[in-house]
Enzyme design. Structure first.
Site, PDB file in Angstrom:
ATOM      1  N   ASN A 108       0.925  -1.181  -0.011  1.00 19.98           N
ATOM      2  CA  ASN A 108       0.001  -0.010  -0.040  1.00 19.98           C
ATOM      3  C   ASN A 108       0.917   1.332   0.151  1.00 19.98           C
ATOM      4  O   ASN A 108       1.868   1.385   0.678  1.00 19.98           O
ATOM      5  CB  ASN A 108      -0.814  -0.022   1.095  1.00 19.98           C
ATOM      6  CG  ASN A 108      -1.835  -0.974   1.185  1.00 19.98           C
ATOM      7  OD1 ASN A 108      -2.085  -1.888   0.014  1.00 19.98           O
ATOM      8  ND2 ASN A 108      -2.553  -1.856   2.261  1.00 19.98           N
ATOM      9  N   HIS A 125       5.927  -0.620  -2.652  1.00 17.88           N
ATOM     10  CA  HIS A 125       5.283   0.163  -3.643  1.00 17.88           C
ATOM     11  C   HIS A 125       5.432   1.495  -3.579  1.00 17.88           C
ATOM     12  O   HIS A 125       4.654   2.174  -4.326  1.00 17.88           O
ATOM     13  CB  HIS A 125       4.123  -0.348  -3.976  1.00 17.88           C
ATOM     14  CG  HIS A 125       4.022  -1.888  -4.789  1.00 17.88           C
ATOM     15  ND1 HIS A 125       2.830  -2.649  -4.576  1.00 17.88           N
ATOM     16  CD2 HIS A 125       4.926  -2.714  -5.227  1.00 17.88           C
ATOM     17  CE1 HIS A 125       3.139  -3.778  -5.310  1.00 17.88           C
ATOM     18  NE2 HIS A 125       4.457  -3.637  -5.388  1.00 17.88           N
TER      19      HIS A 125
HETATM   20  C1  BJW Z   1     -10.116  -7.473   1.608  1.00 24.44           C
HETATM   21  C2  BJW Z   1     -11.055  -6.593   2.202  1.00 24.44           C
HETATM   22  C3  BJW Z   1     -11.173  -6.675   3.438  1.00 24.44           C
HETATM   23  C4  BJW Z   1     -11.159  -6.384  -0.049  1.00 24.44           C
HETATM   24  N1  BJW Z   1     -10.546  -7.481   4.404  1.00 24.44           N
HETATM   25  N2  BJW Z   1      -9.532  -8.428   2.421  1.00 24.44           N
HETATM   26  C5  BJW Z   1       3.566 -11.793 -16.227  1.00 24.44           C
HETATM   27  C6  BJW Z   1       3.465 -12.685 -15.320  1.00 24.44           C
HETATM   28  C7  BJW Z   1       4.051 -12.302 -14.015  1.00 24.44           C
HETATM   29  C8  BJW Z   1       4.424 -10.956 -13.980  1.00 24.44           C
HETATM   30  C9  BJW Z   1       4.341 -10.012 -14.744  1.00 24.44           C
HETATM   31  C10 BJW Z   1       3.651 -10.361 -16.094  1.00 24.44           C
HETATM   32  N3  BJW Z   1       3.705  -9.179 -16.746  1.00 24.44           N
HETATM   33  C11 BJW Z   1       4.089  -8.365 -16.131  1.00 24.44           C
HETATM   34  C12 BJW Z   1       4.761  -8.743 -14.939  1.00 24.44           C
HETATM   35  C13 BJW Z   1       5.044  -7.929 -13.802  1.00 24.44           C
HETATM   36  C14 BJW Z   1       4.121  -7.292 -13.368  1.00 24.44           C
HETATM   37  C15 BJW Z   1       3.154  -7.786 -12.620  1.00 24.44           C
HETATM   38  O1  BJW Z   1       3.104  -8.365 -11.592  1.00 24.44           O
HETATM   39  N4  BJW Z   1       1.762  -8.144 -13.465  1.00 24.44           N
HETATM   40  C16 BJW Z   1       0.933  -8.824 -13.051  1.00 24.44           C
HETATM   41  C17 BJW Z   1      -0.229  -8.070 -12.799  1.00 24.44           C
HETATM   42  C18 BJW Z   1       0.608  -9.462 -14.122  1.00 24.44           C
HETATM   43  N5  BJW Z   1       4.762  -6.615 -12.216  1.00 24.44           N
HETATM   44  C19 BJW Z   1       5.570  -5.229 -12.228  1.00 24.44           C
HETATM   45  O2  BJW Z   1       5.805  -4.398 -13.221  1.00 24.44           O
HETATM   46  C20 BJW Z   1       6.395  -4.880 -11.109  1.00 24.44           C
HETATM   47  N6  BJW Z   1       7.489  -4.600 -11.435  1.00 24.44           N
HETATM   48  C21 BJW Z   1       8.564  -5.718 -12.031  1.00 24.44           C
HETATM   49  O3  BJW Z   1       8.227  -6.697 -11.866  1.00 24.44           O
HETATM   50  O4  BJW Z   1       9.887  -5.165 -12.504  1.00 24.44           O
HETATM   51  C22 BJW Z   1      10.493  -6.037 -13.188  1.00 24.44           C
HETATM   52  C23 BJW Z   1      10.249  -5.711 -14.567  1.00 24.44           C
HETATM   53  C24 BJW Z   1      10.936  -4.746 -15.326  1.00 24.44           C
HETATM   54  C25 BJW Z   1      10.412  -4.357 -16.635  1.00 24.44           C
HETATM   55  C26 BJW Z   1       9.634  -5.143 -17.190  1.00 24.44           C
HETATM   56  C27 BJW Z   1       8.745  -6.017 -16.505  1.00 24.44           C
HETATM   57  C28 BJW Z   1       9.145  -6.207 -15.109  1.00 24.44           C
HETATM   58  C29 BJW Z   1       5.925  -3.691 -10.408  1.00 24.44           C
HETATM   59  C30 BJW Z   1       4.553  -3.801  -9.816  1.00 24.44           C
HETATM   60  C31 BJW Z   1       4.276  -2.318  -9.125  1.00 24.44           C
HETATM   61  C32 BJW Z   1       2.636  -2.560  -8.832  1.00 24.44           C
HETATM   62  N7  BJW Z   1       2.243  -0.954  -8.698  1.00 24.44           N
HETATM   63  C33 BJW Z   1       0.612  -1.096  -8.150  1.00 24.44           C
HETATM   64  C34 BJW Z   1       0.395   0.642  -8.161  1.00 24.44           C
HETATM   65  C35 BJW Z   1       1.202   1.328  -7.277  1.00 24.44           C
HETATM   66  C36 BJW Z   1       0.669   2.794  -7.218  1.00 24.44           C
HETATM   67  C37 BJW Z   1      -0.532   2.950  -6.857  1.00 24.44           C
HETATM   68  O5  BJW Z   1      -1.042   3.025  -5.811  1.00 24.44           O
HETATM   69  O6  BJW Z   1      -1.202   3.755  -7.823  1.00 24.44           O
HETATM   70  O7  BJW Z   1       0.654  -1.503  -6.867  1.00 24.44           O
HETATM   71  S1  BJW Z   1      -0.449  -1.911  -9.111  1.00 24.44           S
HETATM   72  C38 BJW Z   1      -1.410  -2.117  -7.713  1.00 24.44           C
HETATM   73  O8  BJW Z   1      -1.379  -3.743  -7.415  1.00 24.44           O
HETATM   74  C39 BJW Z   1      -0.796  -1.528  -6.587  1.00 24.44           C
HETATM   75  C40 BJW Z   1      -0.970  -2.539  -5.391  1.00 24.44           C
HETATM   76  O9  BJW Z   1       0.127  -2.590  -4.320  1.00 24.44           O
HETATM   77  C41 BJW Z   1      -0.699  -4.010  -6.103  1.00 24.44           C
HETATM   78  C42 BJW Z   1      -1.558  -5.097  -5.547  1.00 24.44           C
HETATM   79  O10 BJW Z   1      -2.697  -4.903  -5.354  1.00 24.44           O
HETATM   80  P1  BJW Z   1      -3.597  -5.490  -4.032  1.00 24.44           P
HETATM   81  O11 BJW Z   1      -3.025  -4.702  -2.809  1.00 24.44           O
HETATM   82  O12 BJW Z   1      -3.322  -6.923  -3.998  1.00 24.44           O
HETATM   83  O13 BJW Z   1      -5.012  -4.912  -4.170  1.00 24.44           O
HETATM   84  P2  BJW Z   1      -6.009  -5.758  -5.052  1.00 24.44           P
HETATM   85  O14 BJW Z   1      -7.285  -4.742  -5.358  1.00 24.44           O
HETATM   86  O15 BJW Z   1      -5.718  -6.398  -6.225  1.00 24.44           O
HETATM   87  O16 BJW Z   1      -6.682  -6.883  -3.872  1.00 24.44           O
HETATM   88  C43 BJW Z   1      -7.426  -6.457  -2.814  1.00 24.44           C
HETATM   89  C44 BJW Z   1      -7.764  -7.805  -1.977  1.00 24.44           C
HETATM   90  O17 BJW Z   1      -8.292  -7.276  -0.747  1.00 24.44           O
HETATM   91  C45 BJW Z   1      -8.731  -8.485  -2.869  1.00 24.44           C
HETATM   92  O18 BJW Z   1      -8.151  -9.950  -2.678  1.00 24.44           O
HETATM   93  C46 BJW Z   1      -9.820  -8.489  -1.883  1.00 24.44           C
HETATM   94  O19 BJW Z   1     -10.800  -9.575  -1.819  1.00 24.44           O
HETATM   95  C47 BJW Z   1      -9.403  -8.085  -0.527  1.00 24.44           C
HETATM   96  N8  BJW Z   1     -10.294  -7.517   0.323  1.00 24.44           N
HETATM   97  N9  BJW Z   1     -11.569  -6.002   1.416  1.00 24.44           N
HETATM   98  C48 BJW Z   1      -9.693  -8.462   3.736  1.00 24.44           C
HETATM   99  N10 BJW Z   1     -12.176  -5.859   4.306  1.00 24.44           N
END
Ligand code: BJW
Length: 249
Positions: A108, A125
């Site tokens: 977060n 992040h």
């Molecule tokens: C509750 C609840 C309650 C609700 N109680 N629970 C293919 C395969 C694998 C990897 C890749 C791929 N293609 C590209 C990639 C890499 C990519 C990636 O992972 N992509 C996948 C999506 C496919 N990753 C990256 O690019 C990362 N960098 C990297 O890999 O560098 C190397 C590289 C270099 C050059 C090229 C390629 C790779 C960087 C990732 C950065 C993520 N950034 C963000 C934005 C941050 C800024 C902002 O806030 O605006 O981070 S994206 C967004 O997702 C944010 C979050 O931190 C992140 C995770 O989301 P999160 O927190 O899990 O939220 P949700 O909404 O998904 O889930 C919420 C959950 O809560 C749900 O499960 C609900 O059920 C639950 N919930 N209420 C308990 N009350």
């Protein structure tokens, strides 16, 4: 398998009581009960935006004003947002375990773990409360003050950007290395409110598991992390985590 929440909570409490070193991985779900939208799913932050429009370096290069509007809105919203019982339960867990035995790894960018009083927090992040210069890389704490649509660096006049990690960007290496170390050396990883689909953060769960940690997951729904978890606690983090803390006494 029926999900008897009381039984699962007791199992999770037993794991936590035994653990000498605990790491926690949180995602947007822990802040949902504070009123912040999560990313994915209905009503999520990405709804109405394509990820590529607002959360990639290319998006910022193409239309920085659009990206800043998205982030400024989220920054301003934070004024009315406060940590919830889920955040406070993790403060309590840190206090129980003491220095050196607890690490909170968060995806977060909202700063609510710090606001609650958590001390050892790794923001892998970044933080929406900071800006970074796209020219000279200087980082500045700007809280949640309103910023101009196209804020510029006071030193080199290049565009400022939010100090967050966008897709295709590397995570801050020093913080990431500490997160990996915490996951690989803990006895228990508590995974809270993350869809566990964004890498490399999601990989910490597997990394902890193969290094012998027990995994406890707290989420409204099962996720890819549930498969390897020892205990899955389905429900709201703001209810489950305080309940779990009560069972540790
Ligand atoms: C509750 C609840 C309650 C609700 N109680 N629970 C293919 C395969 C694998 C990897 C890749 C791929 N293609 C590209 C990639 C890499 C990519 C990636 O992972 N992509 C996948 C999506 C496919 N990753 C990256 O690019 C990362 N960098 C990297 O890999 O560098 C190397 C590289 C270099 C050059 C090229 C390629 C790779 C960087 C990732 C950065 C993520 N950034 C963000 C934005 C941050 C800024 C902002 O806030 O605006 O981070 S994206 C967004 O997702 C944010 C979050 O931190 C992140 C995770 O989301 P999160 O927190 O899990 O939220 P949700 O909404 O998904 O889930 C919420 C959950 O809560 C749900 O499960 C609900 O059920 C639950 N919930 N209420 C308990 N009350």
């Amino acid at each position: 398998m029926p999900h008897d929440i009381n039984e699962q909570l007791d199992r999770a409490a037993a794991i936590l009581k035994r653990a000498k070193k605990v790491a926690v991985l949180t995602g947007a779900g822990i802040s949902a009960e504070s009123g912040l939208a999560t990313f994915r799913g209905a009503g999520g932050l990405w709804e109405g935006h394509r990820v590529e429009e607002v959360a990639t370096p290319r998006a910022f290069a193409r239309d920085p004003a659009l990206v800043w509007r998205f982030y400024n809105l989220r920054r301003v919203n934070l004024a009315a947002v406060h940590p919830n019982p889920g955040h406070f339960a993790l403060v309590e867990l840190e206090q129980r375990l003491g220095d050196g035995a607890f690490t909170l790894i968060t995806q977060n960018v909202d700063g609510l773990h710090h606001a609650a009083g958590s001390r050892r927090v790794l923001e892998i992040h970044g933080s929406i409360r900071r800006v970074r210069c796209s020219g000279c890389d200087a980082i500045e704490e700007r809280g949640i003050e309103a910023l101009p649509e196209l804020p510029r660096c006071g030193k080199c006049h290049a565009l400022l950007r939010p100090d967050v990690v966008w897709f295709e960007e590397m995570l801050p290496q020093d913080i990431w290395l500490q997160a990996e170390e915490a996951a690989q050396t803990c006895d228990c990883l508590l995974v809270v409110g993350t869809s566990a689909v964004v890498y490399p953060a999601a990989g910490l769960v597997e990394s902890a598991r193969i290094n012998g940690a027990q995994i406890i997951e707290v989420n409204l729904t099962p996720t890819p992390a549930s498969r390897g978890a020892d205990v899955v606690l389905l429900g709201q983090a703001g209810t489950i985590l305080p309940d779990l803390m009560r069972r540790l006494t």
